[in-house]
Design an enzyme around this catalytic site. Structure first.
Site, mmCIF file in Angstrom:
data_model
loop_
_atom_site.group_PDB
_atom_site.id
_atom_site.type_symbol
_atom_site.label_atom_id
_atom_site.label_comp_id
_atom_site.label_asym_id
_atom_site.label_seq_id
_atom_site.Cartn_x
_atom_site.Cartn_y
_atom_site.Cartn_z
ATOM 1 N N THR A 68 64.753 43.978 14.404
ATOM 2 C CA THR A 68 64.534 43.970 15.854
ATOM 3 C C THR A 68 63.993 45.308 16.339
ATOM 4 O O THR A 68 63.134 45.349 17.229
ATOM 5 C CB THR A 68 65.846 43.631 16.581
ATOM 6 O OG1 THR A 68 66.350 42.381 16.091
ATOM 7 C CG2 THR A 68 65.620 43.516 18.081
ATOM 8 N N GLU A 69 64.457 46.393 15.750
ATOM 9 C CA GLU A 69 64.054 47.721 16.197
ATOM 10 C C GLU A 69 62.646 48.093 15.730
ATOM 11 O O GLU A 69 61.864 48.658 16.495
ATOM 12 C CB GLU A 69 65.044 48.778 15.684
ATOM 13 C CG GLU A 69 66.422 48.724 16.331
ATOM 14 C CD GLU A 69 66.428 49.305 17.738
ATOM 15 O OE1 GLU A 69 65.379 49.790 18.193
ATOM 16 O OE2 GLU A 69 67.494 49.261 18.390
ATOM 17 N N SER A 70 62.310 47.793 14.479
ATOM 18 C CA SER A 70 61.078 48.357 13.914
ATOM 19 C C SER A 70 60.264 47.397 13.059
ATOM 20 O O SER A 70 59.194 47.779 12.567
ATOM 21 C CB SER A 70 61.428 49.573 13.049
ATOM 22 O OG SER A 70 62.150 49.165 11.894
#
Length: 214
Positions: A91-93
């Site tokens: 989700t972040e990267s």
């Protein structure tokens, strides 16, 4: 007097206009159309299945699992579910170790320099926080710290990971506030939902301990 009309005698050499000898049958064009429609329907059905239930190989291509050993080791060390760590990284990267946000959050788990300093001062983790392996250890420690701070409430933990402890603390202090439905930041609310949904996907694809290869 001979009868007149469309009915003719067999001896006249003319064909009758009624009876089984002139029953119409489907022509070749009609049959071809039926076959084409059946093929189109089969293709649509197959495409629908491919979209709604893609093969596992396709799902794994969409939801990759890189740095598996580091994720599992860090998760075990800090008592965090490895599927949660994998979902946060995605989700972040999207597993891009060089990702940088507009807020200068960096690496696989999108850690800011300020958060990296906090983690290093409290965890004993050393090294450059932008290194992908160090980044995973730091981000996993942070998840563990937040899980303890919010008594195991995953939604509060993830909300704090995304928007900061100060915001979550102030929300939880409001009478009647429910973390399941009342997060005021749309981005944070969506973030929490997406991580939990993707955690289920990673659990299904790779197993609860990320140890399933096929």
């Amino acid at each position: 007097m001979a009868a007149t009309g469309t009915k003719r005698s067999r001896d006249s050499g003319e064909f009758r206009t009624y009876g089984r000898h002139h029953r119409r049958r489907p022509g070749g064009g009609f049959l071809a159309l039926v076959v084409i429609l059946m093929l189109v329907a089969a293709g649509v059905y197959g495409l629908y299945n491919l979209v709604t239930e893609p093969p596992e190989s396709v799902q794994r291509a969409v939801y990759p699992l890189e740095y598996r050993d580091t994720i599992v080791e860090a998760a075990e060390a800090y008592a965090v579910e490895p599927t949660l760590v994998a979902a946060v990284i995605y989700t972040e990267s999207r597993y891009d170790p060089e990702a940088v946000s507009s807020q200068n959050a960096q690496g696989l788990m999108q850690i800011t320099p300020e958060t990296a300093d906090f983690i290093q001062n409290n965890s004993g983790i050393t090294g450059e926080f932008t290194d992908p392996y160090i980044n995973i250890w730091m981000g996993t420690w942070q998840l563990s710290y937040l899980e303890g701070r919010y008594f195991g409430d995953e939604r509060a933990m993830l909300a704090a990971y995304n928007s900061g402890q100060g915001n979550v603390d102030s929300w939880l202090a409001e009478p009647g506030f429910r973390i399941e439905s009342d997060i005021p930041f749309t981005e944070t609310r969506n973030y929490v939902d997406h991580v939990l949904e993707r955690q289920d996907i990673y659990r299904e694809l790779y197993g609860g301990n990320l140890n399933r290869d096929s």
